[in-house]
Write a protein that holds these residues in place. Sequence first.
Motif, PDB file in Angstrom:
ATOM      1  N   UNK A  12       1.327  15.947   2.185  1.00 52.17           N
ATOM      2  CA  UNK A  12       2.194  15.246   1.242  1.00 52.17           C
ATOM      3  C   UNK A  12       2.427  16.109   0.012  1.00 52.17           C
ATOM      4  N   UNK A  13       3.588  15.945  -0.624  1.00 44.90           N
ATOM      5  CA  UNK A  13       3.907  16.771  -1.793  1.00 44.90           C
ATOM      6  C   UNK A  13       3.194  16.310  -3.074  1.00 44.90           C
ATOM      7  N   UNK A  14       2.389  15.269  -2.968  1.00 45.98           N
ATOM      8  CA  UNK A  14       1.645  14.748  -4.124  1.00 45.98           C
ATOM      9  C   UNK A  14       0.185  14.596  -3.740  1.00 45.98           C
ATOM     10  N   UNK A  15      -0.733  14.644  -4.709  1.00 41.89           N
ATOM     11  CA  UNK A  15      -2.147  14.373  -4.395  1.00 41.89           C
ATOM     12  C   UNK A  15      -2.297  12.933  -3.877  1.00 41.89           C
ATOM     13  N   UNK A  16      -3.176  12.763  -2.923  1.00 40.09           N
ATOM     14  CA  UNK A  16      -3.345  11.447  -2.303  1.00 40.09           C
ATOM     15  C   UNK A  16      -4.796  10.985  -2.333  1.00 40.09           C
ATOM     16  N   UNK A  56       4.428   1.665  -1.351  1.00 38.48           N
ATOM     17  CA  UNK A  56       3.909   2.963  -1.768  1.00 38.48           C
ATOM     18  C   UNK A  56       2.972   3.646  -0.802  1.00 38.48           C
ATOM     19  N   UNK A  57       2.729   3.050   0.356  1.00 38.62           N
ATOM     20  CA  UNK A  57       1.857   3.683   1.341  1.00 38.62           C
ATOM     21  C   UNK A  57       2.604   4.844   1.982  1.00 38.62           C
ATOM     22  N   UNK A  58       1.962   6.000   2.011  1.00 34.40           N
ATOM     23  CA  UNK A  58       2.580   7.201   2.569  1.00 34.40           C
ATOM     24  C   UNK A  58       2.368   7.313   4.076  1.00 34.40           C
ATOM     25  N   UNK A  76      -0.579   7.640  -2.812  1.00 31.45           N
ATOM     26  CA  UNK A  76      -0.648   8.493  -4.002  1.00 31.45           C
ATOM     27  C   UNK A  76      -1.877   8.143  -4.852  1.00 31.45           C
ATOM     28  N   UNK A  77      -2.342   9.093  -5.657  1.00 29.52           N
ATOM     29  CA  UNK A  77      -3.533   8.874  -6.494  1.00 29.52           C
ATOM     30  C   UNK A  77      -3.410   7.662  -7.405  1.00 29.52           C
ATOM     31  N   UNK A  81      -4.296  -0.623  -4.840  1.00 30.61           N
ATOM     32  CA  UNK A  81      -4.385  -1.342  -3.565  1.00 30.61           C
ATOM     33  C   UNK A  81      -4.130  -2.837  -3.734  1.00 30.61           C
ATOM     34  N   UNK A  82      -4.820  -3.486  -4.665  1.00 25.35           N
ATOM     35  CA  UNK A  82      -4.696  -4.938  -4.819  1.00 25.35           C
ATOM     36  C   UNK A  82      -3.267  -5.343  -5.178  1.00 25.35           C
ATOM     37  N   UNK A  83      -2.676  -4.631  -6.101  1.00 28.30           N
ATOM     38  CA  UNK A  83      -1.307  -4.919  -6.515  1.00 28.30           C
ATOM     39  C   UNK A  83      -0.340  -4.728  -5.339  1.00 28.30           C
ATOM     40  N   UNK A  84      -0.510  -3.649  -4.596  1.00 30.20           N
ATOM     41  CA  UNK A  84       0.369  -3.370  -3.457  1.00 30.20           C
ATOM     42  C   UNK A  84       0.232  -4.432  -2.369  1.00 30.20           C
ATOM     43  N   UNK A  85      -1.005  -4.879  -2.088  1.00 31.54           N
ATOM     44  CA  UNK A  85      -1.207  -5.877  -1.038  1.00 31.54           C
ATOM     45  C   UNK A  85      -0.620  -7.228  -1.432  1.00 31.54           C
ATOM     46  N   UNK A  86      -0.703  -7.580  -2.714  1.00 31.94           N
ATOM     47  CA  UNK A  86      -0.080  -8.831  -3.186  1.00 31.94           C
ATOM     48  C   UNK A  86       1.431  -8.757  -3.000  1.00 31.94           C
ATOM     49  N   UNK A  87       2.000  -7.615  -3.326  1.00 35.38           N
ATOM     50  CA  UNK A  87       3.442  -7.431  -3.167  1.00 35.38           C
ATOM     51  C   UNK A  87       3.831  -7.438  -1.692  1.00 35.38           C
TER      52      UNK A  87
END
Length: 135
Positions: A12-16, A56-58, A76-77, A81-87
């Motif tokens: 990936x082009x960003x740190x993960x 935002x999951x790569x 991405x760094x 997780x919690x915010x993404x799973x709620x969304x």
Amino acid sequence: MTTNKGYAVKAFPVPTKRYCQVLSLKDAPEGIARYRSLHSPLNVWPEVLEGIRDVGILEMEIYICGNQLCMIVEAPLDFDWDKAMKRLACLPRQAEWEQCVEPYQQCEPGSTSSEKWKPMERMFHLYSEEEMSRP
């Protein structure tokens, strides 16, 4: 099916950072086969894949051994997780997908994805020589 071959890892082009989680399926061969089929490239719902990417999951992989699943997620760094799973739980067809796969999973009825999957704790990794020499 057992395999001893490795799997390519995407760069990936960003740190993960990586999340590893587990889930148990009901120990029923027909149900496990159906669960596998639902997750095949031809059967998984496009809206589910789009939702995973939208939060935002790569990369996401699920591995199976018997009735045990291990999910590996690269994000991405700055991923929360919690915010993404709620969304994710609110995105189109996600609740419907959870109802579709729930009969095969060992979980409480009506559980969200984040309630079903249990985080794993890393207990070992191959330390570099530099890390080993630190006090």
